[in-house]
Design a protein around this motif. Structure first.
Motif, PDB file in Angstrom:
ATOM      1  N   PHE A 168       0.825  -1.191   0.000  1.00  0.00           N
ATOM      2  CA  PHE A 168       0.000   0.000   0.000  1.00  0.00           C
ATOM      3  C   PHE A 168       0.872   1.259   0.000  1.00  0.00           C
ATOM      4  O   PHE A 168       2.054   1.204   0.356  1.00  0.00           O
ATOM      5  N   VAL A 192      -9.887   3.314  -0.384  1.00  0.00           N
ATOM      6  CA  VAL A 192      -8.706   2.706   0.240  1.00  0.00           C
ATOM      7  C   VAL A 192      -8.111   3.713   1.213  1.00  0.00           C
ATOM      8  O   VAL A 192      -7.763   4.834   0.831  1.00  0.00           O
ATOM      9  N   VAL A 202      -9.864  -1.422   3.047  1.00  0.00           N
ATOM     10  CA  VAL A 202     -10.387  -1.432   1.677  1.00  0.00           C
ATOM     11  C   VAL A 202     -11.879  -1.680   1.782  1.00  0.00           C
ATOM     12  O   VAL A 202     -12.306  -2.695   2.359  1.00  0.00           O
ATOM     13  N   LEU A 228      -7.706  -3.174  -7.935  1.00  0.00           N
ATOM     14  CA  LEU A 228      -6.552  -2.497  -7.340  1.00  0.00           C
ATOM     15  C   LEU A 228      -5.249  -3.255  -7.567  1.00  0.00           C
ATOM     16  O   LEU A 228      -4.171  -2.755  -7.229  1.00  0.00           O
TER      17      LEU A 228
END
Length: 380
Positions: A168, A192, A202, A228
């Motif tokens: 992330f 997110v 998420v 994603l």
């Protein structure tokens, strides 16, 4: 005979709205919290925008000065300054509320609130007197006192995902990602919120008339994770969050009797056009604390101006009747207005001039039809 607890203020309901009031009040007034459950630990996450420098700042898990809004055709980064987007998890707020040593916990469900004009007697479901207070702040969920002409829901499921390696971007939050499959009637999006490069919330959210099944939420989340580029086999679902919030132009009576005041969603803090609630609850808590400190009754202002409630009713009607495409509507708002203006409108703090600018940036003919339909419905 049971002797009720004597208090200056009784908080009926001990969730987010009451915890914010407790945290804002601090020591001083005698407070009784009436709820069958003493809220502790992590049971929800609030994401909201606002100006830095509030009493909540030390409690935040993360904050961002910019966020992304994503569609199938475009990805734009919105500069939020002087605002910021922030995440608050429930555990630190409940802990801060527990530090108010002036508060007494009454772990029982409240029944009637008998207001005699000089005080309020809070009784249990079986009629046992629990608390006698000068004022009651009631945050228990309830239906609108006047039913709405349009009734939708903001409903969602989120996964807290954890990875053993960085996946992330902690400095990059996604506010709305419209690449999710859109429902036949409504709007859906993902978002997110990364706390670190290995841990993030998420979530899949819908604005629509009815909720989904658990399997449908999970399917939507798996699909969004794939969009994603996340490999769910390499991630752990640490926590699951679910929620359903009313989106309605129905009217909530914030003052059902002289000394009973409703706060939170019950007091109209939920924004009808989006379901966003938290910032208005913070505003209510801060106003209550200021009034009490000044020796005045704990009466917060209306969460939103009357013109904003009208604008929300028109927007809900336009979405519900299919007069506008939901994704295109929100994309147009962010495309034709500064992000801070849109977000401050959703918080109920824009001026008349800013509201006119927002209205002029929306699709004229469909919104005019929605406004005319709303005006006609009000006459019936």
């Amino acid at each position: 005979m049971t002797v009720p607890v004597d208090a200056d203020i009784a908080l009926v309901g001990g969730g987010g709205a009451a915890s914010l009031v407790l945290a804002a009040l601090g020591p001083g007034p005698r407070v009784a919290v009436v709820d069958p459950v003493h809220k502790r630990g992590q049971d929800r996450t609030w994401a909201f925008w606002g100006t830095p420098g509030t009493f909540l700042d030390p409690l935040l898990s993360a904050s961002w000065d910019a966020v992304d809004v994503v569609t199938a055709a475009d990805r734009r980064t919105l500069d939020l300054q002087p605002l910021r987007y922030a995440m608050l998890r429930s555990a630190p707020l409940y802990e801060l509320a527990d530090q108010n040593l002036s508060a007494v916990r009454v772990t029982a469900p409240a029944g009637t609130l008998a207001d005699d004009g000089s005080g309020v007697l809070v009784s249990a479901l079986d009629g046992t007197p629990l608390v006698r207070a000068s004022w009651v702040l009631d945050s228990r969920p309830r239906k609108p006192d006047r039913p709405g002409r349009t009734n939708w829901l903001q409903h969602f499921r989120g996964w807290w995902l954890e990875s053993d390696k960085p996946v992330f971007e902690p400095g990059r939050a996604v506010l709305m990602d419209f690449r999710t499959p859109q429902p036949a009637r409504g709007v859906s999006f993902g978002y997110v919120l990364p706390v670190s490069d290995r841990f993030a919330l998420v979530e899949y959210t819908e604005f629509s008339p009815s909720v989904l099944t658990g399997d449908e939420y999970d399917t939507a989340l798996r699909g969004y994770a794939g969009t994603l580029g996340l490999d769910l086999t390499a991630l752990r679902v640490r926590e699951v969050e679910n929620g359903v919030i009313p989106m309605t132009d129905g009217v909530f009576d914030a003052r059902p009797s002289p000394r009973v005041v409703r706060i939170g969603t019950a007091g109209g803090a939920t924004r009808p056009s989006t379901g966003f609630t938290f910032t208005a609850m913070v505003r209510q808590a801060e106003q209550i604390a200021r009034e009490v400190a000044a020796g005045r009754p704990p009466l917060p202002e209306a969460p939103y101006p009357a013109r904003h409630r009208w604008m929300d009713a028109v927007q809900l009607r336009a979405l519900d009747r299919g007069l506008v495409d939901g994704v295109a509507f929100f994309e147009r708002l962010f495309d034709r207005n500064p992000a801070s203006r849109v977000l401050r409108f959703l918080d109920g703090t824009t001026s008349w001039a800013e509201d006119l600018a927002l209205m002029s940036s929306s699709p004229l003919l469909p919104m005019t039809r929605a406004a005319a339909g709303d005006a006609y419905a009000r006459l019936l």
